[in-house]
Structure formats: C-alpha cells, structure tokens
Design a protein around this motif. Structure first.
Motif, PDB file in Angstrom:
ATOM      1  N   ASN A   1      30.097  43.408  46.196  1.00  0.00           N
ATOM      2  CA  ASN A   1      30.142  41.857  45.180  1.00  0.00           C
ATOM      3  C   ASN A   1      31.199  42.009  44.230  1.00  0.00           C
ATOM      4  O   ASN A   1      31.825  41.353  44.090  1.00  0.00           O
ATOM      5  N   GLU A   2      31.861  43.146  43.963  1.00  0.00           N
ATOM      6  CA  GLU A   2      33.055  43.535  43.120  1.00  0.00           C
ATOM      7  C   GLU A   2      33.997  43.175  44.050  1.00  0.00           C
ATOM      8  O   GLU A   2      35.059  42.500  43.475  1.00  0.00           O
ATOM      9  N   PHE A   3      34.157  43.533  45.261  1.00  0.00           N
ATOM     10  CA  PHE A   3      35.170  43.218  46.052  1.00  0.00           C
ATOM     11  C   PHE A   3      35.378  41.768  46.308  1.00  0.00           C
ATOM     12  O   PHE A   3      36.529  41.251  46.207  1.00  0.00           O
ATOM     13  N   LEU A   4      34.289  41.002  46.595  1.00  0.00           N
ATOM     14  CA  LEU A   4      34.265  39.641  46.418  1.00  0.00           C
ATOM     15  C   LEU A   4      34.526  39.049  45.285  1.00  0.00           C
ATOM     16  O   LEU A   4      35.103  37.963  45.329  1.00  0.00           O
ATOM     17  N   ASP A   5      34.208  39.489  44.158  1.00  0.00           N
ATOM     18  CA  ASP A   5      34.419  38.971  42.821  1.00  0.00           C
ATOM     19  C   ASP A   5      36.159  38.979  42.704  1.00  0.00           C
ATOM     20  O   ASP A   5      36.637  37.921  42.251  1.00  0.00           O
ATOM     21  N   LEU A   6      36.706  40.040  43.396  1.00  0.00           N
ATOM     22  CA  LEU A   6      38.383  39.980  43.053  1.00  0.00           C
ATOM     23  C   LEU A   6      38.915  39.268  43.964  1.00  0.00           C
ATOM     24  O   LEU A   6      39.843  38.622  43.512  1.00  0.00           O
ATOM     25  N   VAL A   7      38.289  39.013  45.149  1.00  0.00           N
ATOM     26  CA  VAL A   7      38.954  38.028  46.174  1.00  0.00           C
ATOM     27  C   VAL A   7      38.830  36.636  45.662  1.00  0.00           C
ATOM     28  O   VAL A   7      39.753  35.735  45.321  1.00  0.00           O
ATOM     29  N   GLN A   8      37.718  36.332  44.933  1.00  0.00           N
ATOM     30  CA  GLN A   8      37.440  35.147  44.311  1.00  0.00           C
ATOM     31  C   GLN A   8      38.220  34.780  43.077  1.00  0.00           C
ATOM     32  O   GLN A   8      38.667  33.945  42.985  1.00  0.00           O
ATOM     33  N   LYS A   9      38.497  35.936  42.352  1.00  0.00           N
ATOM     34  CA  LYS A   9      39.330  35.594  41.160  1.00  0.00           C
ATOM     35  C   LYS A   9      40.645  35.208  41.567  1.00  0.00           C
ATOM     36  O   LYS A   9      41.342  34.538  40.781  1.00  0.00           O
ATOM     37  N   LYS A  10      41.316  35.943  42.574  1.00  0.00           N
ATOM     38  CA  LYS A  10      42.804  35.607  43.145  1.00  0.00           C
ATOM     39  C   LYS A  10      42.751  34.494  43.481  1.00  0.00           C
ATOM     40  O   LYS A  10      43.786  33.688  43.308  1.00  0.00           O
ATOM     41  N   MET A  11      41.763  33.856  44.262  1.00  0.00           N
ATOM     42  CA  MET A  11      41.862  32.367  44.807  1.00  0.00           C
ATOM     43  C   MET A  11      41.797  31.524  43.667  1.00  0.00           C
ATOM     44  O   MET A  11      42.282  30.495  43.724  1.00  0.00           O
ATOM     45  N   ASP A  12      40.699  31.673  42.696  1.00  0.00           N
ATOM     46  CA  ASP A  12      40.607  30.735  41.423  1.00  0.00           C
ATOM     47  C   ASP A  12      41.963  30.766  40.685  1.00  0.00           C
ATOM     48  O   ASP A  12      42.385  29.849  40.052  1.00  0.00           O
ATOM     49  N   ASN A  13      42.731  31.801  40.728  1.00  0.00           N
ATOM     50  CA  ASN A  13      43.886  31.894  39.825  1.00  0.00           C
ATOM     51  C   ASN A  13      45.283  31.411  40.883  1.00  0.00           C
ATOM     52  O   ASN A  13      46.319  31.585  40.501  1.00  0.00           O
ATOM     53  N   LEU A  14      44.821  30.821  42.012  1.00  0.00           N
ATOM     54  CA  LEU A  14      45.719  30.344  43.081  1.00  0.00           C
ATOM     55  C   LEU A  14      46.719  31.168  43.514  1.00  0.00           C
ATOM     56  O   LEU A  14      48.018  30.947  43.472  1.00  0.00           O
ATOM     57  N   GLN A  15      46.402  32.406  43.785  1.00  0.00           N
ATOM     58  CA  GLN A  15      47.179  33.583  44.109  1.00  0.00           C
ATOM     59  C   GLN A  15      46.752  33.986  45.562  1.00  0.00           C
ATOM     60  O   GLN A  15      45.713  34.321  46.018  1.00  0.00           O
ATOM     61  N   CYS A  16      48.162  33.963  46.323  1.00  0.00           N
ATOM     62  CA  CYS A  16      47.796  34.541  47.656  1.00  0.00           C
ATOM     63  C   CYS A  16      47.269  35.877  47.765  1.00  0.00           C
ATOM     64  O   CYS A  16      47.743  36.791  47.162  1.00  0.00           O
ATOM     65  N   LEU A  17      46.238  36.108  48.625  1.00  0.00           N
ATOM     66  CA  LEU A  17      45.377  37.467  48.677  1.00  0.00           C
ATOM     67  C   LEU A  17      46.553  38.535  49.368  1.00  0.00           C
ATOM     68  O   LEU A  17      46.285  39.724  49.221  1.00  0.00           O
ATOM     69  N   TYR A  18      47.675  38.128  49.956  1.00  0.00           N
ATOM     70  CA  TYR A  18      48.500  39.337  50.814  1.00  0.00           C
ATOM     71  C   TYR A  18      49.618  39.357  49.850  1.00  0.00           C
ATOM     72  O   TYR A  18      49.978  40.424  49.596  1.00  0.00           O
ATOM     73  N   CYS A  19      50.492  38.338  49.750  1.00  0.00           N
ATOM     74  CA  CYS A  19      51.600  38.563  48.915  1.00  0.00           C
ATOM     75  C   CYS A  19      51.656  38.386  47.314  1.00  0.00           C
ATOM     76  O   CYS A  19      52.556  38.577  46.730  1.00  0.00           O
TER      77      CYS A  19
END
Length: 447
Positions: free
Chosen positions: A203-221
């Motif tokens: 859940n913490e991992f998915l929360d981190l991924v969701q936060k980056k997507m919500d902040n319009l941030q690429c997960l890789y770069c």
C-alpha cells in the motif's frame, strides 16, 4: 589501555574534523539521504526517543543527526556507517549498557587528530565500527530481526484477501489479492514492477506511485509535466512506464534489499551473476534456444515456424503473404513496412476500404474477410511510408523471419541446370592447345 587499530577512517574523518570545532553547531556528519529503512515497521519501541550512550540527553527519532553530532562534540564518539544500522535505538541501548560494564577503549579504535601539533592541541576521538567483531555481530543480528519482520509483513500481504485499490493509470477498481492489480498494470499498461510476491509494504508503494502521478511526475525520469495527457504521452513514447531501479526511494519495497547487511539489490544480484559465470559449463553443443513464435497478422494464432503461419493466414484469412511478395516484387524493407502497416490497421480496429470502425480486432477481421476488404491493405500509397519502418509491436517475431525477394531470385537462378565444364589446369601447355577457348579465337579470326 588505549588501542590504535586499523580502521576505515575515510568515512568518518570529515565528521571528526568538523566536530573538532566545538563552537560550531551547524554540522553535517555524512552525505544526506532519505531514509532507506522501512518506516512502516512500527512496534512502538522504534518511536521512543533516542538516548545518548554516555549521558541523560535524549532526542526524537527524526533528530538522529543531532544525537550523532552531540556524541561527537561532547563525548568524542564517532559511529561508522550509521545508515547500515537498521534499528538504531536498539543499537544505542546495547552499547550504552556495554560502556557501563567496560571502558570505551576496550571496544573503540582511537583516532588522534592534529597528531603533529603540540600535545595540548591534539584531540582523541573514539571510532565504533564493525571492525570490532562484537559490533559486527550486533549489526547482523539487528539485520536478521528486521528481515524476519519484513518477511512476516510480506506473508500477511500475500495472503490478504481484503486488499482493495484503484489502478493509478485507468482508475479501475480491484479487490482481492494484490497480484490482480499488479498483473493488470503489467498487462494493460506495461507497468511492470517485477513479481508481486517480491513486493513488501504494498500500500505504501502504491501510495508513492499515485502521489507521483498526481504530481504529474514521470515515474522513471522524475520530470514534471504540465498536464496528465502530456505525462502519459511522455511515459508511453519514452517507455518510462516503469520505476527507475537506480532510485533508492523504492528499495524499501523489495525484499531482496533486506537479505544481506549493507547490500542492496544491485550488489546481491551482481554476486549471483558472478557465481553463475564461474559455475557455467563452456560446452554449448547441446543448447537449444526456446522456440520463437510468430503471430498472425489478423488474429491471435501463433506458430513456431513461418511456413505454418503463412499457411494459416492463407487458409483462414485468404491472405498469401509469400505469393504477394513475389507478385509485388517486395524487397525486405518493403515487406517490413507492409507488415507494420497491417498490424497498425488491425490494432486500430478500422477497415481502410469502407472506413468503418469496430469494437474489437476479431470484428474488423471478420468484416474484412467476408467483404474481401483485406486486399485494400495492399494499396502501396497507404503502407509505403517511412513511419512503417518502425515496428508496431516491439516483439514482432514475424519481422525477423522475412527474407529478401531479390536474394532468393539470385539463389533460384543458381539452381538452374546450366552445365559448367571445368578444365584441368595441371598442365598449362597442354591446356593452351586443347582449350575450348581456341575455337572462339579461331572463329574471331575468320570473321
């Protein structure tokens, strides 16, 4: 009873040098980094204040750096490789007890600064590091305890049937085992995080991924974009629908990072690779690679040979790729463009002839087969474009099996029954007299 022992001084001399100026309170003891140890392991014990080893001062857990600075400045103690200590409070309490039982010089390496200066200007610091077997054992025991806690947490998550989350890419809801969501993201969005069973603190991992997507941030770069559509286009075109393995922010979510003290997944994996290289047999004579299956242009049928696939397309879809190659005189690159073009049209579920759009690939293929609109795909103006040099599907094995029509024609010509007469050149003088070339020469002379 002081001991001067060999020790890894490089990692601590900078801290000692800064702390030697006791009036300076704004110090940095080592390069800054975000916490890499799992913050969600919470047994209540880890939230208690951190005590000083020597006095009654205590510091909140989040002020660990201040405690380290206090012990350097006030008590001349430097602890090496603090970031590799997985449970710092237990580590501190253990040595607080041991220093009461025995003098500090029985455990610590003595580091003398300004050794060339007069005696009054010299300072001695005590280095506590894993060169000492007892310290090494303590760190390993704490690591082992943390590993057991992580594996227990992982097992609970793997068996948890009450898991419920929304996909971070399409907002579809998933309930049940977490593997269902991870498999969906891998299959439908090409977002692969590895085996779901290797993930911990899901859940913490998915929360981190969701936060980056919500902040319009690429997960890789990690670049930020102005809107969601731009971000999605970037991640799709750059193949950034994955996490960056070099980003240590994700280390805490993979069990491999807890296996050995002071080693992350890269070091553990490189050791495994070296062992495989050392143990492998050099005899490759009996090696057989896995069969490469090519997929039909119009359906999901796959065959392990090109001949079988071409026969299937001829019978099932009335599309004879081999015959078309010869009729149209297609070279290798033209075949590549034609295949990529057909793949793209079928993927878009649109009939080129009549312009109708269908809801699935099977529907558009059925329509084009029944109406004989498949042949409209052969219009050269449609497929003979430079953009179709690039594959529609990256793993399209059919492209690897295409052959050049011209090279095959040359090979066919060489198989015709044209007699070739070889002449014996062992005796050149005799050859000059009897050679068939003499007849041609005489013929030219008469003419």
């Amino acid at each position: 009873g002081q001991r001067l022992l060999p020790c890894p001084l490089g990692s601590v001399m900078a801290a000692v040098g800064m702390a030697a100026v006791e009036g300076k309170k704004d110090w940095i003891l080592e390069p800054l980094s975000l916490p890499e140890s799992p913050s969600c392991i919470n047994d209540g014990f880890t939230l208690l204040p951190l005590p000083c080893i020597f006095c009654e001062d205590c510091y909140p857990v989040e002020e660990q750096e201040k405690l380290l600075g206090h012990m350097i400045v006030e008590h001349k103690l430097v602890i090496a490789d603090v970031k590799l200590i997985v449970d710092f409070r237990r580590y501190i309490l253990y040595w607080k007890k041991r220093f009461i039982e025995q003098p500090i010089t029985d455990f610590c390496t003595v580091v003398r600064t300004n050794s060339q200066a007069p005696e009054g200007e010299q300072a001695e610091y005590y280095l506590l590091c894993d060169v000492l077997p007892e310290d090494r054992r303590l760190r390993e025991q704490l690591q082992q305890k943390r590993l057991e806690e992580v594996l227990e947490q992982q097992q609970q998550e793997r068996n948890d049937s009450s898991f419920a989350r929304v996909c971070v890419f399409c907002n579809e809801e998933f309930a049940g085992n977490r593997a269902i969501l991870f498999n969906h993201m891998a299959k439908d969005h090409s977002f692969n995080v590895g085996l779901p069973d290797n993930i911990v603190y899901c859940n913490e991992f998915l929360d981190l991924v969701q936060k980056k997507m919500d902040n319009l941030q690429c997960l890789y770069c990690e670049k930020t974009f102005r809107d969601k559509n731009t971000l999605k286009d970037h991640m799709r075109k750059k193949q950034h629908r994955r996490i960056n393995a070099k980003n240590h922010e994700y280390d805490k979510f993979y069990t491999i990072n807890y296996l050995e003290l002071g080693k992350n997944w890269e070091e553990v994996q490189s050791e495994d690779d070296r062992e495989m290289i050392e143990e492998q047999d050099d005899d490759w004579s009996d090696w057989q690679g896995p069969p490469v299956c090519a997929v039909c242009l119009f359906c999901e049928k796959a065959q392990d040979t090109t001949e079988k696939l071409q026969l299937h397309m001829k019978v099932a879809h009335h599309f004879d790729l081999l015959n078309l190659k010869y009729e149209m005189g297609l070279n290798f690159y033209q075949q590549v463009k034609l295949v990529n073009f057909i793949r793209r049209e079928i993927h878009q579920c649109c009939c080129k002839q009549c312009g109708k759009t269908f809801s699935s690939k099977s529907e558009v293929v059925s329509h084009m087969t029944e109406t004989n609109h498949i042949m409209s795909l052969l219009d050269r103006s449609g497929w003979d474009q430079p953009q179709y040099y690039f594959p529609t599907y990256e793993n399209d094995a059919l492209l690897c099996s295409l052959s050049d029509c011209e090279s095959e024609s040359v090979a066919d010509n060489q198989k015709t029954n044209i007699p070739v007469i070889a002449e014996d050149i062992s005796n050149l003088q005799a050859l000059k007299k009897s050679s068939i070339l003499n007849l041609l020469q005489h013929s030219d002379t008469k003419n």
